[in-house]
Design an enzyme around this catalytic site. Structure first.
Site, mmCIF file in Angstrom:
data_model
loop_
_atom_site.group_PDB
_atom_site.id
_atom_site.type_symbol
_atom_site.label_atom_id
_atom_site.label_comp_id
_atom_site.label_asym_id
_atom_site.label_seq_id
_atom_site.Cartn_x
_atom_site.Cartn_y
_atom_site.Cartn_z
ATOM 1 C CB THR A 156 -0.873 -0.580 1.102
ATOM 2 O OG1 THR A 156 -0.453 -0.306 2.549
ATOM 3 C CG2 THR A 156 -1.845 -1.627 1.145
ATOM 4 C CB CYS A 157 4.039 2.182 1.472
ATOM 5 S SG CYS A 157 3.355 2.256 2.900
ATOM 6 C CG HIS A 158 6.187 0.790 -2.005
ATOM 7 N ND1 HIS A 158 6.930 2.390 -2.601
ATOM 8 C CD2 HIS A 158 6.175 0.551 -1.371
ATOM 9 C CE1 HIS A 158 7.811 2.207 -1.559
ATOM 10 N NE2 HIS A 158 7.531 1.446 -0.780
#
EC number: 2.3.2.26
Length: 336
Positions: free
Chosen positions: A303-305
């Site tokens: 999710t961070c990317h």
């Protein structure tokens, strides 16, 4: 990259830590906030779940998403709702202790401070009051466009003259009095508790710099889901490209999903089921193959990317089945 992402790389800056069990999310959160020193609220938040020592921004996003979903349903007992149960407001006669509204304010402040959009189904009056603007009749119409009965209380036009009649000459005074009662007078105690909590975290001068519409956009995000823009902005990596058979099949499956399933996919991909205030253009999905995978594996996401790791599947039916099950898992927060 948000401020917390920089913290994870740079550490060790001061942070506020919550250690929670998914099964008792509200209870654990309120307990730990109530015993914490308020001066520590204005720190970057770190969340751990179920004795997992892993430090990840994903848990923070999960925390805000699922906590606010649980707090903003009628069963929580904290708020009242309009007839369609689409908008919430503070109750004239609260059923829970006042301190809960202070802690709810702290949580809203933490969400804004930590750059996390949350579920806040309140009328514009909520955001107006936070930036010190008086709510209006239009805000009451947003909450209840037809008629309003408010906690079975008769609202006096003039407290000094009980039973004063409404006439054509004083009807504006009556409307202003009624709006003031609903959005200010009737909820004065609980909203002030909320406000105190919110500004324990956020700087009042910074918040009042926003217009109400801007504050709502920053805190809640947008409800306009432009799925075609998501597709157009997607970047393919490794062996994948726009014409790859597995990618063509993926978009066929995606277009056949229901709107709720598409929102669930956005949550699966980004950790948030809302669109940034600047629109879907702010989301750049990357797609690559999931290494060492077979048709038995499910799609995965970082999710961070906004990175989708998609196995190669032999058929549309298999891809559809695996994708729907993957986005429905909700990272341990199963929906009833």
């Amino acid at each position: 990259m948000g401020p917390f992402d920089m913290f994870l790389v740079a550490a060790p800056a001061p942070f506020f830590e919550l250690r929670l069990n998914r099964a008792s999310l509200i209870k654990d959160t309120f307990h730990q906030l109530s015993v914490a020193c308020p001066s520590t609220f204005k720190r970057f938040l770190v969340v751990y779940f179920d004795e997992d020592a892993k430090l990840t921004d994903v848990y923070k996003r999960d925390f805000f998403l699922h906590l606010f979903d649980k707090l903003l349903v009628p069963e929580s007992g904290m708020f009242m709702y309009n007839d369609t149960e689409t908008l919430a407001w503070f109750p004239a006669m609260p059923r829970v202790e006042e301190k809960r509204y202070f802690l709810f304010g702290v949580l809203c402040g933490m969400a804004l401070y930590n750059n996390n959009m949350v579920h806040l189904p309140f009328p514009m009056a909520f955001f107006k009051k936070l930036v010190n603007i008086k709510p209006s009749l239009e805000d009451l119409r947003e909450f209840s466009p037809i008629e309003v009965m408010w906690a079975d209380v008769a609202v006096e036009l003039d407290p000094k003259e009980t039973g004063k009649l409404v006439t054509s000459a004083n009807k504006k005074e009556f409307v202003d009095t009624y709006v003031n009662y609903i959005f200010n007078q009737s909820v004065e105690v609980v909203f002030e508790e909320f406000r105190k909590g919110f500004f324990k975290v956020c700087d009042i001068d910074v918040v009042e710099f926003f217009q109400p519409e801007e504050l709502r956009g920053v805190m809640v995000g947008k409800e306009i889901f432009d799925w075609e823009t998501l597709k157009q902005n997607t970047v393919y990596e490794g062996e994948y490209h726009a014409g790859h058979p597995n990618i063509v099949t993926f978009w066929e499956v995606f277009e056949e999903l229901t709107e709720d399933q598409k929102k669930a996919f956005l949550l699966f991909l980004t950790g948030c089921d809302r669109v940034p205030i600047l629109g879907m253009n702010q989301i750049r999905m990357r797609v690559q193959t999931l290494l060492n995978s077979s048709q038995q594996h499910f799609p995965e996401a970082l999710t961070c990317h906004s990175l989708l790791q998609l196995p190669i599947y032999p058929s549309k039916e298999t891809l559809q089945s695996r994708l729907i099950e993957a986005v429905g898992h909700n990272r341990g927060f199963w929906k009833e």
